[in-house]
Design a protein around this motif. Structure first.
Motif, PDB file in Angstrom:
ATOM      1  N   ASP A 129       0.846  -1.182   0.000  1.00 34.12           N
ATOM      2  CA  ASP A 129       0.000   0.000   0.000  1.00 34.12           C
ATOM      3  C   ASP A 129       0.888   1.240   0.000  1.00 34.12           C
ATOM      4  O   ASP A 129       1.739   1.419   0.876  1.00 34.12           O
ATOM      5  N   ARG A 130       0.692   2.089  -0.981  1.00 32.74           N
ATOM      6  CA  ARG A 130       1.519   3.292  -1.123  1.00 32.74           C
ATOM      7  C   ARG A 130       1.494   4.146   0.138  1.00 32.74           C
ATOM      8  O   ARG A 130       2.495   4.751   0.515  1.00 32.74           O
ATOM      9  N   GLU A 131       0.367   4.190   0.829  1.00 30.85           N
ATOM     10  CA  GLU A 131       0.244   5.022   2.018  1.00 30.85           C
ATOM     11  C   GLU A 131       1.170   4.566   3.140  1.00 30.85           C
ATOM     12  O   GLU A 131       1.489   5.336   4.043  1.00 30.85           O
ATOM     13  N   THR A 132       1.608   3.316   3.112  1.00 26.23           N
ATOM     14  CA  THR A 132       2.503   2.821   4.164  1.00 26.23           C
ATOM     15  C   THR A 132       3.973   3.048   3.824  1.00 26.23           C
ATOM     16  O   THR A 132       4.836   2.756   4.631  1.00 26.23           O
TER      17      THR A 132
END
Length: 198
Positions: A129-132
């Motif tokens: 996940d890009r957000e992580t």
């Protein structure tokens, strides 16, 4: 199977070219024809005698273009009759129809035989996940994010120590299976330069 696992990472038109169980050319394209040209251009020398797989049917024009190269195995979800005619002229080419529609089983395990037993481990099927993720070198553009995530998905299918250089959703250099990460980087950079991906 290794090529199929890479291909399953992508929904857009994609081609994966594998040699000795490592991807040497992976590309997404606006069309499957574009994906083939870009995957082949990534490392045309290593692609000689490859396994090539697509996630879209192969039409007449693309079949003729693929038949111009030494491909040992071609797997796709369909083939136009004219494509098959061109491809069947290649005596050593094995043409496989991909009718597999089962999705991967979440939590599926990998099994490897070892002397005196079996090694069981979790399969790396997660999509990060890009957000992580955190960029430690400053800000990057949306296009760079796309290339990083593309390279990340390809890299997990390359033998360790694995280095994947990518630009515009195309691999441009792959360094695989080296004992030293430094050597893997050197090989990836040399491959990119050798094929004009400066």
């Amino acid at each position: 199977e290794g090529a199929r696992r890479v291909l399953r990472e992508f929904a857009l038109p994609a081609f994966v070219i594998v040699k000795h169980a490592n991807p040497c050319g992976v590309a997404l394209g606006a069309t499957i024809e574009d994906a083939w040209e870009r995957a082949l251009a990534a490392d045309p020398v290593s692609a000689f005698g490859c396994v090539a797989i697509a996630n879209r049917p192969i039409g007449a024009e693309l079949g003729a273009r693929i038949a111009e190269h030494f491909v040992e195995v071609l797997l796709a979800p369909g083939f136009d009759e004219a494509a098959l005619e061109a491809l069947r002229a290649k005596k050593s080419l094995r043409i496989l129809l991909d009718e597999e529609r089962r999705a991967e089983t979440p939590g599926e395990r990998d099994y490897k035989r070892v002397l005196g037993g079996i090694l069981v481990q979790e399969r790396d099927s997660d999509i990060e996940d890009r957000e992580t993720m955190e960029v430690a070198t400053g800000a990057i553009s949306e296009q760079q994010w796309g290339d990083l995530l593309f390279a990340w998905r390809v890299c997990k299918h390359v033998s360790s120590n694995a280095i994947v250089l990518a630009r515009d959703l195309q691999t441009i250099g792959v360094g695989a299976g080296q004992m030293s990460r430094v050597d893997a980087v050197r090989i990836a950079v040399e491959k990119a330069r050798e094929h004009g991906h400066e």
